[in-house]
Enzyme design. Structure first.
Site, PDB file in Angstrom:
ATOM      1  N   SER A 155      45.475  60.775  -6.219  1.00 23.61           N
ATOM      2  CA  SER A 155      44.506  59.676  -6.162  1.00 23.61           C
ATOM      3  C   SER A 155      43.835  59.467  -7.517  1.00 23.61           C
ATOM      4  CB  SER A 155      43.451  59.944  -5.083  1.00 23.61           C
ATOM      5  OG  SER A 155      44.024  59.901  -3.804  1.00 23.61           O
ATOM      6  N   ASP A 172      22.603  46.099 -33.127  1.00 18.55           N
ATOM      7  CA  ASP A 172      23.263  45.453 -32.001  1.00 18.55           C
ATOM      8  C   ASP A 172      22.863  46.211 -30.741  1.00 18.55           C
ATOM      9  OD1 ASP A 172      24.948  44.299 -30.139  1.00 18.55           O
ATOM     10  OD2 ASP A 172      26.782  45.220 -30.938  1.00 18.55           O
ATOM     11  N   ASP A 208      37.016  43.059 -27.614  1.00 21.70           N
ATOM     12  CA  ASP A 208      35.860  43.951 -27.660  1.00 21.70           C
ATOM     13  C   ASP A 208      35.818  44.755 -26.365  1.00 21.70           C
ATOM     14  OD1 ASP A 208      33.397  45.219 -27.783  1.00 21.70           O
ATOM     15  OD2 ASP A 208      32.389  43.519 -28.709  1.00 21.70           O
ATOM     16  N   ASP A 261      26.365  38.327 -29.473  1.00 24.74           N
ATOM     17  CA  ASP A 261      27.196  39.397 -30.019  1.00 24.74           C
ATOM     18  C   ASP A 261      28.645  38.958 -30.155  1.00 24.74           C
ATOM     19  OD1 ASP A 261      27.319  39.267 -27.224  1.00 24.74           O
ATOM     20  OD2 ASP A 261      27.802  41.397 -27.020  1.00 24.74           O
ATOM     21  N   ARG A 262      29.114  38.106 -29.228  1.00 18.82           N
ATOM     22  CA  ARG A 262      30.490  37.585 -29.347  1.00 18.82           C
ATOM     23  C   ARG A 262      30.625  36.699 -30.575  1.00 18.82           C
ATOM     24  NH1 ARG A 262      32.022  34.571 -24.016  1.00 18.82           N
ATOM     25  NH2 ARG A 262      34.016  34.313 -25.109  1.00 18.82           N
ATOM     26  N   LEU A 297      24.397  50.907 -24.982  1.00 17.48           N
ATOM     27  CA  LEU A 297      23.945  51.584 -26.188  1.00 17.48           C
ATOM     28  C   LEU A 297      23.412  50.587 -27.208  1.00 17.48           C
ATOM     29  CD1 LEU A 297      26.938  54.044 -26.769  1.00 17.48           C
ATOM     30  CD2 LEU A 297      24.677  54.677 -25.908  1.00 17.48           C
ATOM     31  N   ALA A 298      22.554  51.086 -28.078  1.00 16.05           N
ATOM     32  CA  ALA A 298      22.160  50.337 -29.272  1.00 16.05           C
ATOM     33  C   ALA A 298      22.960  50.901 -30.435  1.00 16.05           C
ATOM     34  CB  ALA A 298      20.671  50.472 -29.532  1.00 16.05           C
TER      35      ALA A 298
END
EC number: 2.7.1.33
Length: 242
Positions: free
Chosen positions: A172, A6, A117, A96-97, A11-12
Site C-alpha cells: 500500500s 518570498d 514550481d 510569486d508566479r 515556508l518563508a
C-alpha cells in the site's frame, strides 16, 4: 546588497543578493522582525529589500523593512515588471508566479521557457519572447499524499523519499508513493512533450522545494534552481529603481 523575501504557504524563503547573484539562501517557518533584525546585523551591507507573500500581509514586518532599508518594495500585481503580462485576470495571478516568470526571463532573456514550481501547489507556467502567457495549477506532492490519507479509511499517510521509484508498487505504501510520484512525472513530461512541439528551443526550469527530487526523475535537460523567485524579485526591485 539586496534582500529578497518570498513568504510562501509553508515556508518563508530569504535570499541575499550581491551584484545580481544569490550569495546566501535561507528558509524558515517563522519570520518576524526579530528574525530580520538578526539577519541584517549579520549582513550590514543589505540596504534594499523586496517582499512577496502568499499569505496575509504582515504590516509590522513591512513597516520595519521600510524604516530600515534605503529602498523597500512590496511586490504585487500593481508593481511594474520588465516583461509583458498576458494573463487575462492579472489581479488573480499569484505575485510569486509572476516573479518566477521575471526570474526565468532574466536567466534566459526573450526565450521560450517552461517553468515548473514544485511547491505546496505545482504551477506550470510559460514565458515566450519576454511575455508571460499563463499556465496551470495542480496539487503538489504533499497535498496528493494528504488527500489519499484523508479521504480514504485505510490508506496510510506517505511522503516523498529518495528511494528509487518503481513503475508499480507492491505494498500500500509503495503503491501510493509510486502513484503520486509517477503521476506527477508523467504529468510534467506531457507538458514538456507538447510544448517542445510548439517551441523547438524550449528552456525548462524547475524550482520550488521538490524541484531537485523531480528533476532527477525526468529525462529532459532541465535547469533546476531553488531561488528563481528571488532572482525575479531582485530584477523587479532594480527595474523599479531605474
Amino acid at each position: 546588497m539586496n534582500l529578497a523575501i518570498d513568504i510562501g504557504n509553508t515556508l518563508a524563503k530569504l535570499a541575499i543578493i550581491d551584484g545580481g547573484q544569490v550569495v546566501d539562501f535561507l528558509k524558515t517557518e517563522q519570520i518576524d522582525t526579530a528574525y530580520i533584525e538578526k539577519l541584517l546585523k549579520a549582513n550590514p551591507g543589505i540596504d534594499a529589500a523586496v517582499i512577496v507573500s502568499s499569505r496575509d500581509t504582515d504590516e509590522e514586518l513591512e513597516r520595519f523593512l521600510e524604516q530600515r532599508m534605503k529602498r523597500f518594495l512590496r511586490f504585487d500585481q500593481n508593481v511594474p515588471v520588465p516583461i509583458v503580462n498576458r494573463y487575462a485576470t492579472p489581479g488573480t495571478l499569484g505575485a510569486d508566479r509572476l516573479a518566477a516568470a521575471v526570474g526565468a526571463n532574466t536567466i534566459y532573456p526573450n526565450s521560450d521557457i517552461l517553468i515548473v514550481d514544485f511547491g505546496t501547489a505545482i504551477t506550470i507556467d510559460v514565458v515566450s519572447g519576454g511575455e508571460f502567457l499563463g499556465g496551470n495549477i495542480t496539487p503538489g506532492a504533499a497535498i496528493r499524499f494528504k488527500a489519499l490519507h484523508h479521504f480514504t479509511k485505510k490508506l496510510p499517510l506517505c511522503s516523498l523519499n529518495d528511494n528509487p521509484t518503481e513503475l508499480f508498487g507492491n505494498t500500500s505504501v509503495s503503491a501510493i508513493e509510486c502513484g503520486v510520484v509517477n503521476g506527477i512525472v508523467y504529468e510534467i513530461e506531457g507538458y514538456i512533450r507538447d510544448l517542445q512541439r510548439k517551441y523547438s528551443d524550449l528552456r525548462i526550469i524547475f524550482t520550488g522545494g521538490d524541484s531537485n527530487f523531480f528533476a532527477k526523475r525526468l529525462k529532459n535537460t532541465i535547469f533546476a534552481t531553488y531561488d528563481l523567485v528571488a532572482y525575479g524579485l531582485n530584477r523587479i526591485l532594480e527595474y523599479n529603481a531605474e
